[in-house]
Structures are given as structure tokens and as C-alpha cells.
Design a protein around this motif. Structure first.
Motif, mmCIF file in Angstrom:
data_model
loop_
_atom_site.group_PDB
_atom_site.id
_atom_site.type_symbol
_atom_site.label_atom_id
_atom_site.label_comp_id
_atom_site.label_asym_id
_atom_site.label_seq_id
_atom_site.Cartn_x
_atom_site.Cartn_y
_atom_site.Cartn_z
ATOM 1 N N ARG A 1 1.004 -1.897 -0.083
ATOM 2 C CA ARG A 1 0.038 0.204 0.207
ATOM 3 C C ARG A 1 1.066 1.541 0.095
ATOM 4 N NH1 ARG A 1 -1.250 3.760 3.376
ATOM 5 N NH2 ARG A 1 -0.527 2.446 5.437
ATOM 6 N N ARG A 2 1.700 1.310 1.077
ATOM 7 C CA ARG A 2 2.899 2.292 1.132
ATOM 8 C C ARG A 2 3.497 2.330 -0.202
ATOM 9 N NH1 ARG A 2 6.704 1.627 6.157
ATOM 10 N NH2 ARG A 2 6.963 3.696 5.779
ATOM 11 N N ILE A 3 4.321 1.527 -0.949
ATOM 12 C CA ILE A 3 4.596 1.370 -2.071
ATOM 13 C C ILE A 3 3.449 2.247 -3.545
ATOM 14 C CG2 ILE A 3 5.621 0.296 -4.291
ATOM 15 C CD1 ILE A 3 6.135 -1.480 -2.183
ATOM 16 N N HIS A 4 2.421 2.278 -3.885
ATOM 17 C CA HIS A 4 1.651 2.365 -4.581
ATOM 18 C C HIS A 4 1.330 3.741 -3.812
ATOM 19 C CE1 HIS A 4 -2.562 3.586 -6.025
ATOM 20 N NE2 HIS A 4 -2.025 3.042 -7.271
ATOM 21 N N ALA A 5 1.434 4.046 -2.711
ATOM 22 C CA ALA A 5 1.030 5.930 -2.690
ATOM 23 C C ALA A 5 2.292 6.884 -2.990
ATOM 24 C CB ALA A 5 0.556 6.029 -1.075
ATOM 25 N N ILE A 6 3.664 5.996 -2.889
ATOM 26 C CA ILE A 6 4.655 6.910 -3.322
ATOM 27 C C ILE A 6 4.345 7.491 -4.678
ATOM 28 C CG2 ILE A 6 7.253 6.680 -3.574
ATOM 29 C CD1 ILE A 6 7.361 4.837 -1.322
ATOM 30 N N GLY A 7 4.046 6.321 -5.471
ATOM 31 C CA GLY A 7 3.642 6.552 -6.536
ATOM 32 C C GLY A 7 4.184 5.462 -7.280
ATOM 33 N N TYR A 8 4.706 4.412 -7.223
ATOM 34 C CA TYR A 8 4.982 3.216 -7.803
ATOM 35 C C TYR A 8 4.307 2.643 -8.463
ATOM 36 C CZ TYR A 8 10.122 3.621 -6.303
ATOM 37 O OH TYR A 8 11.507 3.823 -5.919
ATOM 38 N N ARG A 9 4.042 1.514 -9.580
ATOM 39 C CA ARG A 9 2.997 0.946 -9.734
ATOM 40 C C ARG A 9 3.100 0.024 -10.800
ATOM 41 N NH1 ARG A 9 1.214 4.452 -7.639
ATOM 42 N NH2 ARG A 9 -0.638 6.070 -7.938
ATOM 43 N N SER A 10 4.824 -0.571 -10.964
ATOM 44 C CA SER A 10 5.198 -1.594 -11.048
ATOM 45 C C SER A 10 6.306 -1.906 -10.573
ATOM 46 C CB SER A 10 5.678 -1.294 -12.277
ATOM 47 O OG SER A 10 6.581 -2.670 -13.286
ATOM 48 N N VAL A 11 6.407 -3.395 -10.300
ATOM 49 C CA VAL A 11 7.399 -4.125 -9.116
ATOM 50 C C VAL A 11 8.100 -5.565 -10.618
ATOM 51 C CG1 VAL A 11 6.693 -2.733 -7.304
ATOM 52 C CG2 VAL A 11 6.179 -5.301 -7.782
ATOM 53 N N GLU A 12 9.356 -5.549 -8.995
ATOM 54 C CA GLU A 12 10.322 -6.516 -10.153
ATOM 55 C C GLU A 12 9.864 -7.820 -8.517
ATOM 56 O OE1 GLU A 12 13.594 -7.755 -12.116
ATOM 57 O OE2 GLU A 12 14.182 -6.778 -10.940
ATOM 58 N N VAL A 13 9.769 -8.840 -8.850
ATOM 59 C CA VAL A 13 9.644 -9.886 -7.640
ATOM 60 C C VAL A 13 10.819 -10.759 -7.837
ATOM 61 C CG1 VAL A 13 7.354 -8.835 -6.970
ATOM 62 C CG2 VAL A 13 7.575 -11.377 -8.751
ATOM 63 N N SER A 14 10.289 -11.791 -6.451
ATOM 64 C CA SER A 14 11.427 -13.041 -6.568
ATOM 65 C C SER A 14 9.912 -14.679 -7.212
ATOM 66 C CB SER A 14 12.144 -13.686 -4.841
ATOM 67 O OG SER A 14 12.495 -14.692 -5.084
ATOM 68 N N VAL A 15 10.818 -14.928 -7.832
ATOM 69 C CA VAL A 15 10.269 -15.791 -8.411
ATOM 70 C C VAL A 15 9.764 -17.185 -7.454
ATOM 71 C CG1 VAL A 15 9.475 -17.851 -9.736
ATOM 72 C CG2 VAL A 15 11.144 -15.932 -10.394
ATOM 73 N N ALA A 16 10.403 -17.313 -6.251
ATOM 74 C CA ALA A 16 9.911 -17.819 -5.242
ATOM 75 C C ALA A 16 9.825 -17.228 -3.881
ATOM 76 C CB ALA A 16 12.248 -17.991 -4.584
ATOM 77 N N ALA A 17 8.829 -16.559 -4.673
ATOM 78 C CA ALA A 17 7.839 -15.943 -3.368
ATOM 79 C C ALA A 17 7.630 -17.283 -3.039
ATOM 80 C CB ALA A 17 6.836 -14.708 -3.971
ATOM 81 N N PRO A 18 7.322 -16.887 -1.334
ATOM 82 C CA PRO A 18 6.103 -17.985 -0.503
ATOM 83 C C PRO A 18 4.789 -18.755 -1.129
ATOM 84 C CG PRO A 18 7.549 -16.681 1.003
ATOM 85 C CD PRO A 18 7.909 -15.697 -0.289
#
Length: 290
Positions: free
Chosen positions: A41-58
Motif C-alpha cells: 500500500r505504501r509503495i503504491h502511495a509513493i507513486g510506484y505502479r510496477s514492481v519486480e519480485v522473486s519467483v521464489a515467493a513463499p
């Protein structure tokens, strides 16, 4: 590709090209572990609209839902070692599909078979030691591995990329390790994610590298390099606030777009002198104006 102007008159780079400023989620790893929903939520509030993640997410399906709920696009995921890795593509493809990715990025070259650390006292030191022992043949083997696995991933609708640090710029005769990878991988299936910070830390110019290999780099890590960073090939970088270091971001961003990069992710390495959320907010503020 023709060289692009540094900036269209009156329009910052990302606004002019209608591109989101992305975030590499490893930067906020501790925050995500503590409270993933509030962090997104905070990332979106800053203004970011795209992210890159780890494929190994739990739980990749849950993460995808959390991203959707917060309005964050995600098409790229990084992979290294562990249960989800490039050598066993079944679990990798399954996780990537749950995350609805289009791109899988090998985060760094894996240790060659038989490597055993000598004096290293921790995992990072062992990895740095490993990088000093790599040979041209190790890079050729990695290139072939990328070619083989890219065909498997392509059948599942996924594009494979390789992410550089600065150790790949050691020379083996006339070529660097990265050039060996670039020359010996199939351009139709294997792309590259340039970490502009690590290129700079190695003493190279990201713009020149982009021009030398047009179309091979599809994604970029936007990482600042402190002016006190000594040129090196041993994974050493001094962090700095975005826009205050060695990287000429107007030139790098313009050249990246001109030569095929379409996804940009803010990243920084520890140590962090300020809270991580503050760092990514300041980075976003700078990049939205440049």
C-alpha cells in the motif's frame, strides 16, 4: 536505434514515454516480511505502479493477489538458487504462471561445479571469492545453460534474461565475461537486465554498453553509485541517494529507451543510512522529475 534526446522539452523521461517507475522488491524485503499488505500500500502511495519480485515467493498466488489489490503491475521475477531455480524449470514455471510473469531473470551466475570457498567467512564473502575464480569456460557453460533453459521457458510463454553485477566485466583476453554471455546466447530467446549501477562500479559507461549491444537489454535496475565507489569487480558499491552519484541518469535513461529497454526498476544495496521506504520515496521523487 537512433540516439534519443535526453528529455523532451518540458517532459520528464518517464512521463514522456508513458512508462511506470518500477521497484525491485528486494529493497523492501524486511518491510514485506513484517507487513506485506501495508508495504505494498505504501509503495503504491509513493507513486510506484510496477514492481519486480522473486519467483521464489513463499506463496506466489497470494502475492499476485496482494499486488492486484494494491494496483501494482508485475511482469518480471528474479530467480537464483534454492528449490525454485533455473535448473529445475517445472517449479519455476509453475510459480511464474501463478505470478502472471512474462520475464524470468537469472539474478547472477551460479557457482561452477566443484567450487569450495577457501578463506570466506560468510555467504557473501564466499560468493565474491567464487567470482574471482571464474574462467571463460564457466561463462561459456552459463551461456549454453541459458540457451537450453530459455527454450523450455519459451514453450511456457516466458522470456529468460540475465542480470549483471560488476564481476562479469573481468576480461578474458579480448572479451569480458558479460560479452561472452552476449555473444554466445540466442538473441531471440535470451535477453539481459542491465544493472546500471554495477556497470558504473566496474568503471564502464552504461550508455556505451547499450549502444554496443542494441536490443539485447530489455530491463534495467536503476541503482545509484556513490562518488566514493572505487572501480572494482568484486561486488563492492557505496550506496547514494538517487541523482547524487556517478550515474548520469538523463543520458542513461534516454539511451536505454533508444536501445530497447522498456522496464525500469529502482534498486539499492545495503547498507541503508535511512529507512528503506524513505529511500525509495526519494528515488521516486528524483526519477519523476529527471
Amino acid at each position: 536505434f537512433a540516439d534519443a534526446p535526453l528529455r523532451a522539452a518540458g517532459h520528464p523521461f518517464f512521463k514522456h514515454h508513458h512508462l511506470p517507475i518500477g521497484l525491485q522488491m528486494g529493497v523492501v524485503g524486511p518491510d514485506m516480511k513484517a507487513d506485506p499488505v501495508d508495504t505494498l500500500r505504501r509503495i503504491h502511495a509513493i507513486g510506484y505502479r510496477s514492481v519486480e519480485v522473486s519467483v521464489a515467493a513463499p506463496d506466489p498466488a497470494l502475492l499476485r493477489k496482494q499486488l492486484d489489490d494494491q494496483g501494482l503491475a508485475c511482469t518480471s521475477g528474479m530467480v537464483s538458487s534454492g528449490p525454485v531455480n533455473l535448473s529445475t524449470p517445472g517449479p519455476l514455471i509453475e510459480a511464474a504462471h501463478k505470478l502472471r510473469l512474462t520475464d524470468v531473470v537469472l539474478s547472477a551466475l551460479m557457482p561452477p561445479g566443484g567450487f569450495r570457498p577457501g578463506k570466506a567467512t560468510d555467504l557473501m564473502a564466499a560468493y565474491v571469492e567464487m567470482t574471482t575464480k571464474l574462467t571463460a569456460d564457466d561463462y561459456l557453460k552459463t551461456a549454453e545453460h541459458l540457451n537450453q533453459q530459455s527454450r523450455v521457458l519459451a514453450e511456457a510463454g516466458l522470456r529468460l534474461s540475465y542480470h549483471n553485477h560488476n564481476f562479469e566485466f573481468r576480461r578474458f583476453g579480448d572479451l569480458t565475461g558479460l560479452e561472452i554471455l552476449l555473444r554466445n546466447t540466442d538473441p531471440a530467446r535470451v535477453s539481459f537486465e542491465m544493472d546500471a549501477g554495477w556497470v558504473t562500479a566496474a568503471g564502464l559507461d552504461p550508455v556505451a554498453l547499450l549502444k554496443a549491444h542494441p536490443g539485447r537489454f530489455k530491463q534495467m535496475h536503476v541503482k545509484e553509485v556513490g562518488k566514493s565507489t572505487a572501480v572494482n569487480n568484486v561486488i563492492n558499491i557505496v550506496p547514494a541517494p538517487m541523482g547524487t552519484g556517478k550515474v548520469d541518469w538523463p543520458k542513461v535513461l534516454a539511451a536505454a529507451h533508444a536501445h530497447g529497454v522498456r522496464h525500469f526498476y529502482v534498486e539499492q544495496d545495503p547498507p541503508f543510512s535511512i529507512p528503506r521506504m524513505q529511500m525509495i520515496a526519494e528515488a521516486y521523487s528524483y526519477l519523476s522529475r529527471v
